[in-house]
Enzyme design. Structure first.
Site, mmCIF file in Angstrom:
data_model
loop_
_atom_site.group_PDB
_atom_site.id
_atom_site.type_symbol
_atom_site.label_atom_id
_atom_site.label_comp_id
_atom_site.label_asym_id
_atom_site.label_seq_id
_atom_site.Cartn_x
_atom_site.Cartn_y
_atom_site.Cartn_z
ATOM 1 N N ASN A 42 40.984 -4.866 118.905
ATOM 2 C CA ASN A 42 41.515 -3.507 119.021
ATOM 3 C C ASN A 42 42.425 -3.278 117.819
ATOM 4 O O ASN A 42 43.526 -3.814 117.764
ATOM 5 C CB ASN A 42 42.290 -3.397 120.345
ATOM 6 C CG ASN A 42 43.002 -2.063 120.488
ATOM 7 O OD1 ASN A 42 42.799 -1.150 119.679
ATOM 8 N ND2 ASN A 42 43.844 -1.953 121.501
ATOM 9 N N TRP A 43 41.937 -2.490 116.872
ATOM 10 C CA TRP A 43 42.719 -2.282 115.645
ATOM 11 C C TRP A 43 43.888 -1.317 115.832
ATOM 12 O O TRP A 43 44.701 -1.146 114.944
ATOM 13 C CB TRP A 43 41.791 -1.798 114.517
ATOM 14 C CG TRP A 43 41.012 -2.906 113.885
ATOM 15 C CD1 TRP A 43 40.803 -4.159 114.383
ATOM 16 C CD2 TRP A 43 40.351 -2.863 112.610
ATOM 17 N NE1 TRP A 43 40.053 -4.901 113.501
ATOM 18 C CE2 TRP A 43 39.758 -4.126 112.404
ATOM 19 C CE3 TRP A 43 40.194 -1.883 111.624
ATOM 20 C CZ2 TRP A 43 39.032 -4.434 111.254
ATOM 21 C CZ3 TRP A 43 39.460 -2.180 110.480
ATOM 22 C CH2 TRP A 43 38.883 -3.450 110.295
ATOM 23 N N LYS A 44 43.905 -0.644 116.993
ATOM 24 C CA LYS A 44 44.988 0.330 117.265
ATOM 25 C C LYS A 44 45.083 1.325 116.107
ATOM 26 O O LYS A 44 44.062 1.654 115.512
ATOM 27 C CB LYS A 44 46.305 -0.398 117.549
ATOM 28 C CG LYS A 44 46.126 -1.470 118.630
ATOM 29 C CD LYS A 44 47.409 -2.039 119.154
ATOM 30 C CE LYS A 44 47.108 -3.088 120.218
ATOM 31 N NZ LYS A 44 48.306 -3.631 120.847
ATOM 32 N N HIS A 79 44.497 1.510 128.148
ATOM 33 C CA HIS A 79 45.375 0.543 127.471
ATOM 34 C C HIS A 79 46.826 0.884 127.819
ATOM 35 O O HIS A 79 47.172 2.066 127.943
ATOM 36 C CB HIS A 79 45.142 0.607 125.959
ATOM 37 C CG HIS A 79 45.791 -0.536 125.238
ATOM 38 N ND1 HIS A 79 47.146 -0.577 125.001
ATOM 39 C CD2 HIS A 79 45.284 -1.684 124.728
ATOM 40 C CE1 HIS A 79 47.434 -1.712 124.371
ATOM 41 N NE2 HIS A 79 46.330 -2.399 124.206
ATOM 42 N N GLU A 85 49.374 0.993 126.104
ATOM 43 C CA GLU A 85 50.035 1.880 125.141
ATOM 44 C C GLU A 85 49.689 3.340 125.434
ATOM 45 O O GLU A 85 50.496 4.239 125.230
ATOM 46 C CB GLU A 85 49.640 1.472 123.709
ATOM 47 C CG GLU A 85 50.363 0.186 123.317
ATOM 48 C CD GLU A 85 49.644 -0.672 122.294
ATOM 49 O OE1 GLU A 85 48.701 -0.189 121.645
ATOM 50 O OE2 GLU A 85 50.026 -1.850 122.166
ATOM 51 N N GLU A 142 45.988 -7.391 130.318
ATOM 52 C CA GLU A 142 46.937 -7.460 129.205
ATOM 53 C C GLU A 142 48.359 -7.280 129.741
ATOM 54 O O GLU A 142 48.793 -6.141 129.978
ATOM 55 C CB GLU A 142 46.645 -6.352 128.187
ATOM 56 C CG GLU A 142 45.278 -6.443 127.550
ATOM 57 C CD GLU A 142 45.243 -5.755 126.201
ATOM 58 O OE1 GLU A 142 44.753 -6.365 125.246
ATOM 59 O OE2 GLU A 142 45.725 -4.609 126.083
ATOM 60 N N GLY A 180 51.761 -7.916 121.330
ATOM 61 C CA GLY A 180 52.473 -7.825 120.057
ATOM 62 C C GLY A 180 53.795 -8.571 120.025
ATOM 63 O O GLY A 180 54.584 -8.406 119.100
ATOM 64 N N SER A 185 48.851 -11.194 122.453
ATOM 65 C CA SER A 185 49.229 -12.275 121.534
ATOM 66 C C SER A 185 48.212 -13.415 121.471
ATOM 67 O O SER A 185 48.593 -14.580 121.352
ATOM 68 C CB SER A 185 50.626 -12.811 121.869
ATOM 69 O OG SER A 185 51.597 -11.796 121.671
HETATM 70 P P1 13P Z 1 48.194 -8.195 120.347
HETATM 71 O O1 13P Z 1 47.025 -9.124 120.228
HETATM 72 O O2 13P Z 1 48.658 -7.667 119.023
HETATM 73 O O3 13P Z 1 49.273 -8.761 121.198
HETATM 74 O O4 13P Z 1 47.662 -6.877 121.130
HETATM 75 C C1 13P Z 1 46.955 -7.028 122.286
HETATM 76 C C2 13P Z 1 46.377 -5.725 122.657
HETATM 77 O O5 13P Z 1 47.083 -4.808 123.029
HETATM 78 C C3 13P Z 1 44.917 -5.567 122.537
HETATM 79 O O6 13P Z 1 44.477 -4.410 123.156
#
Ligand code: 13P
Length: 255
Positions: free
Chosen positions: A17-19, A102, A104, A172, A178, A217
């Site tokens: 997931n590149w966000k 997600h 976020e 997650e 992160g 992570s």
């Molecule tokens: P990280 O791998 O940067 O912790 O992010 C996880 C994530 O939110 C994937 O959707």
């Protein structure tokens, strides 16, 4: 080399997931990933979910062995929704799947389970696989509410007609995203087992086959351990998916 002891009949999926990261320059990482996968193909499906602006540019590279996905979709097919993207549009741009719910988006855009469920339905309507995310906050974990929270999210965010083909679950923990922190192997196993049981109760045989990804992570250094946990059927990777080197380092858990 890792041996995957758990649920061997489910082929794993490692999705990046590149966000909100990546411009045209970042396409080089997809090329590098294709080269690495071409040399040594992991026993897992591989997917990149770039920002929508890169989706058709990635699709134009015809990435052999790497599927593409979106990061969110609107519930409707089309209409007056400035800035939004429909599941049909993602499919048209080359996506096979879309991440929905997600944490976020649940936090930044106040997305409820009901709203997430409408997005899962939109993904299915368009012929995309929905990668539906659940996860508890640190406060909820400390209060001992983790299982209750993720089970409620699962119940509220999935329609009744989900199949293993059109639906993937991603666990997650919000506090692990992160942060460099990860739950212990025992904690991951506890949640994934509870999710599996809930899927079995709700979807029967299909629930037995649905992939449950772990995200938060995941790095090359912890992938072997996390991917060997029973009922962990792959990973949803944020930061470490931005370079081919790190993402392939994670995929090595399946080589
Ligand atoms: P990280 O791998 O940067 O912790 O992010 C996880 C994530 O939110 C994937 O959707």
């Amino acid at each position: 080399m890792a041996t995957q002891k758990s649920t061997p009949k489910i082929k794993a999926l490692v999705a990046g997931n590149w966000k909100m990261n990546g411009t045209g320059k970042q396409l080089a990482e997809l090329r590098k990933l294709m080269t690495a996968v071409g040399r040594r193909k992991p026993k897992a499906d591989i997917m990149i979910c770039p920002p929508a602006t890169l989706l058709s540019r990635m699709a134009a590279l015809k990435p052999k062995g790497v599927a593409l996905g979106g990061q969110d979709c609107h519930a409707n097919i089309a209409g007056a929704h400035t800035g939004d993207i429909s599941a049909e549009m993602l499919k048209d741009a080359g996506a096979r799947a879309v991440i929905v719910g997600h944490s976020e988006r649940r936090a930044d855009h106040d997305e409820s389970d009901k709203a997430v469920r409408a997005k899962v339905e939109a993904a299915h309507r368009a012929g995309l696989t929905a990668i539906m995310c659940v996860g508890e906050s640190l406060k909820q974990r400390k209060a001992g509410e983790t299982l209750k929270i993720v089970q409620a999210q699962l119940r509220g965010s999935l329609p009744i007609d989900c199949s293993a083909k059109n639906t993937v679950i991603a666990y997650e923990p919000v506090w692990a995203i992160g942060s460099g922190l990860t739950p212990t192997v025992a904690q991951v196993e506890e949640v994934h087992n509870a999710l599996r049981k809930a899927l079995l109760r709700r979807f029967g045989d299909e629930g037995a086959k649905m992939r449950i990804l772990y995200g938060g992570s995941v790095k090359p250094t912890n992938a072997d351990e996390l991917m060997a946990v029973p009922n962990v059927n792959g990973a949803l990777v944020g930061g470490a998916s931005l370079t081919a080197k790190d993402l392939y380092g994670i995929l090595k858990a399946y080589c």
